[in-house]
Design an enzyme around this catalytic site. Sequence first.
Site, PDB file in Angstrom:
ATOM      1  N   CYS A 138       5.761  37.311   3.827  1.00 22.26           N
ATOM      2  CA  CYS A 138       5.697  36.952   2.162  1.00 22.26           C
ATOM      3  C   CYS A 138       6.790  36.110   1.800  1.00 22.26           C
ATOM      4  O   CYS A 138       6.878  35.106   1.114  1.00 22.26           O
ATOM      5  CB  CYS A 138       5.365  37.809   1.476  1.00 22.26           C
ATOM      6  N   CYS A 172       7.978  42.467   3.181  1.00 23.48           N
ATOM      7  CA  CYS A 172       7.241  41.565   3.793  1.00 23.48           C
ATOM      8  C   CYS A 172       7.951  40.391   4.138  1.00 23.48           C
ATOM      9  O   CYS A 172       8.075  39.391   3.443  1.00 23.48           O
ATOM     10  CB  CYS A 172       5.970  41.420   3.166  1.00 23.48           C
ATOM     11  N   CYS A 228       6.518  48.152  17.924  1.00 21.29           N
ATOM     12  CA  CYS A 228       7.555  47.957  16.731  1.00 21.29           C
ATOM     13  C   CYS A 228       8.884  48.218  17.380  1.00 21.29           C
ATOM     14  O   CYS A 228       9.385  49.064  17.816  1.00 21.29           O
ATOM     15  CB  CYS A 228       7.211  49.359  15.899  1.00 21.29           C
ATOM     16  N   CYS A 267      10.869  51.123  15.844  1.00 23.02           N
ATOM     17  CA  CYS A 267      10.497  52.330  16.852  1.00 23.02           C
ATOM     18  C   CYS A 267      11.294  52.444  17.936  1.00 23.02           C
ATOM     19  O   CYS A 267      11.643  53.616  18.482  1.00 23.02           O
ATOM     20  CB  CYS A 267       9.066  52.305  16.965  1.00 23.02           C
TER      21      CYS A 267
END
Length: 564
Positions: free
Chosen positions: A125, A122, A463, A466
């Site tokens: 974070c 993350c 994404c 992706c």
Amino acid sequence: MRKKKLEKKERISISFKSQPWFLPLSASTMRFLLLQLFLATLLLFSSFSFTLSHAQDEDEDLIYLQGLEGTPSPSHHDAFSDYRPREVDHKDVVVLKENNFTDIVNNNRFVMVLFHAPAPTCRYCEGMAPEYAAAATKLKDQNVILATVDDNALAHQFNVQVFPTLHFFVDGVHYKPFQGPLTKDAIVTWIEKKIGPSHVRNVTTLEEAQRILTDQPRLVLGFLNSLVGPESEELAAASRLEDDVNFYQTVNPDVAKLFHIDPDVVRPALILIKKEEEKLNHFDGQFVTSAIADFVFLNKLPLVTDYESKSAQSLFQTPIYNYLLLFATKNDSAKLIPVFQEVAKSFKGKLICIYLELDNEDDGKRVTADVFGISETGSDPKVLAFTGFFDGKKFLHDGELTVDKIKAFGEDFLEDKLKLFFKSHPVPESNDGDVKIVVGKNFEEIVLDESKDVLLEIYSPWCGHCIDLEPIYNKLAKHLRGIDSLVIAKMNGLGNEHPRAKSNGYPTLLFFPARNKSSDPISFDEDRTVVDLYKFLKKHASIPFKLQKATSSSDAISDVKDEL
């Protein structure tokens, strides 16, 4: 002549005397054994040659694919290949685990807990880590503990839906998540407000009381024996846990009467007043901080809350994990909201009831389509039960929207008696491409077909990883399109669901072996190249397959040009 035959027999016998057993053998028997040995050797050699040939074929397949693939594409590991942990001074941040969480939270006056995922999983974070550490240093002299935890079980316990999420505790009492900017100054300012002077204001005159009743959309009044002392302190502590409700206290019976409290009631007494439906809520619990805070939280919202994106986080991150959602157009809402309000009265403290306007372009349409998949079922009014974003379980009411029918639906929801509802895009009219399109409604038909080995990509159209994978995945499917036993498929994870399609992020690649669809799928977690995907499929496919190579060099060159 007889002597010669005996000598021959002895010579044959002698060759076996070194064995732990001894059995004279005739010449004919010996010839039979030698023939058997020859045939066994021939069979072993043939098998070995087949293995070598099979391995050689597979090596040729890989060389062929590598040649077509050209320069290797970046793998999914490359996304973090340049990752270097940021140097952050965490000396004032307490690390919590399941074995010390309760002790730290209960035995300290003020504790903020950051629920996070470990870096580099993350990046949000990681980005806020220096700010959080700086806030911990700033507040340590004020007896405030800032802590972190990356335990999923604890995150689930506190209904954490996304990372990072910050929760605040006062004397062990859990407060709703911090929703401000993830910066040192915002965190420090917010906490200092929570630990600062009392937020309770004294009301002594009827004139002041009347003004407060007129101006405030919602408020809490405590009718106490004294404006100072233990009762006032408990009320003050509860007031620190609320950002959007103003707290007042009085000892004047006339003021209490104006606020709809019986002046002769046993004190302390408490009331919450709001201007929406169900205007008055009388507190009848123990007059302590935690009970007062819970009472205010459970009653401050309207019976039915209108959904707004700016308030979504506070609505879906609460101590109550179950929701009842009404989806209706603006025209239909006039007759249905009163029905829904009546239902909500039966589920106070058990369900949070929310109304979403289907024809609201900014909130209703987007949320119903992307999050709940309701738009795919038409524009008629609907009621949906929801367990929150951590579990994400949904149950669609299939019946009349009357008070009795919706109440029965809500009761079945709380008793876990309902059938799950899964969102799905429409089944595509044509599905002849190399990569098959999977949606919620055709998942079982395609992915759970026992006669097929199926590789499924769960992706998001927004994404970046992706998007990078798409040409590689298409290339793999093109090379394997002639293999009937193998399906290369993809599913948009934002608009489609199925209990067998568990995704922890995008893209997720899952392999469902033929003849074994009841078992858990196999996750692909290697480099995302055509060669590595092919090797993975060869290893795990239940039905062996052979690569269909181009018939000529010109075909291969044409394939490469097409792929470029």
